[in-house]
Enzyme design. Structure first.
Site, PDB file in Angstrom:
ATOM      1  N   GLY A   1       4.393   4.034  -2.321  1.00  0.00           N
ATOM      2  CA  GLY A   1       4.537   5.291  -3.043  1.00  0.00           C
ATOM      3  C   GLY A   1       5.664   6.158  -2.521  1.00  0.00           C
ATOM      4  O   GLY A   1       6.610   5.669  -1.920  1.00  0.00           O
ATOM      5  N   ALA A   2       5.533   7.425  -2.782  1.00  0.00           N
ATOM      6  CA  ALA A   2       6.636   8.335  -2.513  1.00  0.00           C
ATOM      7  C   ALA A   2       6.917   8.511  -1.011  1.00  0.00           C
ATOM      8  O   ALA A   2       8.057   8.659  -0.624  1.00  0.00           O
ATOM      9  CB  ALA A   2       6.357   9.688  -3.133  1.00  0.00           C
ATOM     10  N   TYR A   3       5.880   8.480  -0.213  1.00  0.00           N
ATOM     11  CA  TYR A   3       6.108   8.784   1.194  1.00  0.00           C
ATOM     12  C   TYR A   3       6.158   7.553   2.066  1.00  0.00           C
ATOM     13  O   TYR A   3       7.101   7.311   2.772  1.00  0.00           O
ATOM     14  CB  TYR A   3       5.067   9.781   1.693  1.00  0.00           C
ATOM     15  N   GLY A   4       5.102   6.729   2.020  1.00  0.00           N
ATOM     16  CA  GLY A   4       5.112   5.517   2.811  1.00  0.00           C
ATOM     17  C   GLY A   4       5.006   5.789   4.300  1.00  0.00           C
ATOM     18  O   GLY A   4       4.846   6.936   4.723  1.00  0.00           O
ATOM     19  N   THR A   5       5.092   4.720   5.045  1.00  0.00           N
ATOM     20  CA  THR A   5       5.010   4.854   6.486  1.00  0.00           C
ATOM     21  C   THR A   5       6.160   4.111   7.132  1.00  0.00           C
ATOM     22  O   THR A   5       6.833   3.320   6.500  1.00  0.00           O
ATOM     23  CB  THR A   5       3.690   4.277   7.025  1.00  0.00           C
ATOM     24  N   VAL A   6       6.363   4.410   8.386  1.00  0.00           N
ATOM     25  CA  VAL A   6       7.427   3.772   9.135  1.00  0.00           C
ATOM     26  C   VAL A   6       6.814   3.212  10.418  1.00  0.00           C
ATOM     27  O   VAL A   6       5.975   3.872  11.037  1.00  0.00           O
ATOM     28  CB  VAL A   6       8.541   4.788   9.469  1.00  0.00           C
TER      29      VAL A   6
ATOM     30  N   ILE B   1       0.840  -1.204   0.000  1.00  0.00           N
ATOM     31  CA  ILE B   1       0.000   0.000   0.000  1.00  0.00           C
ATOM     32  C   ILE B   1       0.871   1.250   0.000  1.00  0.00           C
ATOM     33  O   ILE B   1       0.708   2.151  -0.800  1.00  0.00           O
ATOM     34  CB  ILE B   1      -0.909   0.049   1.252  1.00  0.00           C
TER      35      ILE B   1
ATOM     36  N   LYS C   1      13.220  -0.441   9.608  1.00  0.00           N
ATOM     37  CA  LYS C   1      13.576  -0.023   8.255  1.00  0.00           C
ATOM     38  C   LYS C   1      13.710  -1.297   7.437  1.00  0.00           C
ATOM     39  O   LYS C   1      14.493  -2.175   7.782  1.00  0.00           O
ATOM     40  CB  LYS C   1      14.913   0.726   8.294  1.00  0.00           C
TER      41      LYS C   1
ATOM     42  N   ASP D   1      28.693   8.365   2.894  1.00  0.00           N
ATOM     43  CA  ASP D   1      27.584   9.237   2.531  1.00  0.00           C
ATOM     44  C   ASP D   1      27.177  10.078   3.730  1.00  0.00           C
ATOM     45  O   ASP D   1      26.001  10.227   4.023  1.00  0.00           O
ATOM     46  CB  ASP D   1      26.416   8.398   2.016  1.00  0.00           C
TER      47      ASP D   1
END
Lengths: 192, 304
Positions: free
Chosen positions: B20-25, B17, B40, B142
């Site tokens: 997409g670009a944002y998602g959930t954590v 679900i 993660k 990084d």
């Protein structure tokens, strides 16, 4: 059997490798009598399940379908914007990475096409970077510098054709490259 | 797998679900200790050989580092792998949860900016974490404000190192262009590199702590290099690495500019440290350990 303490990833890896290897070699030495694949498979599945179960109860979280379970940890699902970027899922690895990566390379090449005579070079550098973590494991920058250079020299012929000399340093360098030839080819393709 | 039958049949797999670009954590509080954790996940492609050995090795490395329990490294509490399909394994990393990163921390800093004493403290912790990584032969590669976490008590925790092999496919797929702003010249030039790359990034971050905006904001590799040389000067032909395709002639001659033009808040000792971090030649760049001993940290806050 008794390796309950072995990290789950390693165990899974080892277990899954058993079968293809047997299938590939025509001549096998039967040191311990015939292998009951059915049984082995069952035991492995059971072991994996035990590991998952342990992880699940430790965190009261079902990692398979991402659902919290009742327990010590009070889980909540928050918008990715509410947490530092670092925690955001890197969840798209499985979705047709090859094509997607190729697209990406194109974008990247196009980006610097104006300035760089050889835009293709962008990728190999990234590849060097990927490996440098372990390359840099060997101490001073000076020695890493030399190492890297010799490595990249070796790498280019390896991708096109296999030379007999490749096997020796490869084997010495890492188990990864020597034991899983299957992995090398797709990886090469991905990075380029 | 068999597990799904008991636990969560009533749930939809969130990853699909929220793809997409944002998602959930997913985030949780340990009701016994009060500690927060966050998940993660990384989906790793697998073949009949299972997880790529590089992933297994990387996870093993992270677990080994974890045993040191370093105060300036984000805690990795667990690594759980679940087979999704024959071609894909989901690796879920359970990390301690920290509310904000250095980027947010700097954005939130009130108008005159952070006091020098605070910057010293942050830098000391950052360098301490970095020395630890480097002495364990780990490069971050990084380092940027987004993956330096700052706890509510002001404790610095480095995150996102050592995951490069696991994420590599993800990073290439991210629609957002990976920032070049903290990249060292040797990385931009695609030369060979080692631990000094992290010191370069640390230098950029050091400057940003004062400026509260990035020091070099390049839009491409060449642009980034041009911006760097406009401050530190064009390196001499002797200093230019021999193993790179990009020629020094592509850049116009520049002499070094006073660093205080770009970071006016810097006093002499701070400027000296910054220049030692922003040294073009990686071999002459200061090490994390040496930077920790720099006089910038030993002097009293009052006169710096």
């Amino acid at each position: 059997m008794a390796h309950v303490e072995v990290p789950s990833l390693l165990e899974r890896h080892a277990a899954r490798r058993t079968f293809p290897m047997l299938a590939r070699t025509k001549v096998c030495r039967s040191l311990f009598g015939p292998v009951d694949h059915e049984e082995l498979n069952r035991e492995m599945k059971q072991k994996l399940q035990e590991i998952s179960e342990r992880e699940r109860s430790r965190w009261n979280f079902n990692f398979e379908n991402n659902s919290p379970l009742p327990g010590n940890y009070e889980w909540e699902e928050v918008g990715a914007r509410c947490v530092p970027d670092f925690y955001r899922d890197s969840g798209r690895c499985g979705v047709k990475p090859r094509t997607a990566l190729i697209n990406h390379v194109k974008v990247e090449s196009a980006e610097c096409a104006g300035e760089n005579a050889e835009p293709e070079v962008v990728r190999p550098a990234a590849e060097v970077n990927q490996e440098n973590r372990s390359g840099a494991l060997n101490g001073t920058p000076t020695c890493a510098r030399k190492k890297r250079r010799s490595r990249s020299v070796q790498e280019s012929p390896r991708s096109s054709s296999t030379q007999i000399t490749d096997f020796f340093p490869k084997r010495k360098r890492s188990a990864e490259s020597s034991s899983i030839p299957v992995e090398i080819t797709p990886r090469k393709r991905i990075r380029w | 797998m068999a597990m799904t039958q008991e636990g969560g049949v009533q749930y939809e797999p969130v990853a699909e679900i929220g793809g997409g670009a944002y998602g959930t954590v997913y985030k949780a509080r340990d009701t016994q200790s009060g500690q927060f954790v966050a998940l993660k996940s990384v989906r790793v492609q697998t073949d009949q050989e299972g997880l790529p050995l590089s992933t297994v090795r990387e996870v093993a490395l992270l677990k080994r580092l974890e045993q040191f329990d370093h105060p300036n490294i984000v805690k990795l509490m667990d690594v759980c792998a679940t087979l999704r399909t024959d071609q894909e394994t989901k690796v879920t990393l359970v990390f301690e949860h920290v509310d904000q990163d250095l980027k947010t921390y700097l954005e939130k800093a009130p108008a005159p900016g952070l006091p020098v004493s605070r910057i010293k403290d942050l830098m000391q912790q950052l360098l301490c974490g970095l020395s630890f990584l480097h002495s364990n032969r780990v490069l971050h590669r990084d380092l940027k404000p987004e993956n330096i976490l700052v706890t509510s008590r002001g404790q610095v925790k480095l995150a996102d190192f050592g995951l490069a092999r696991i994420y590599s496919c993800h990073m290439a797929l991210t629609p957002v262009v990976v920032t070049l702003w903290y990249r060292s010249p040797e990385v931009l030039l695609q030369s060979t590199y080692a631990t000094p790359v992290d010191i370069w990034s640390t230098g950029c971050i050091f400057a940003e702590m004062f400026r509260r905006k990035p020091l070099f904001c390049g839009e491409s590799e060449v642009d980034q290099l041009t911006k760097i040389f406009s401050v530190i000067g064009l390196p001499s032909e002797e200093e230019w690495p021999t193993d790179v395709t990009l020629s020094r002639r592509n850049f116009s001659p520049q002499s070094p500019q006073p660093i205080t033009d770009y970071v006016p808040e810097l006093r002499e000792d701070g400027a000296d440290l910054l220049l030692k971090m922003l040294t073009f030649d990686p071999l002459r760049r200061i090490s994390a350990l040496k930077a920790q001993e720099h006089r910038f940290f030993s002097e009293h806050t009052g006169n710096s």
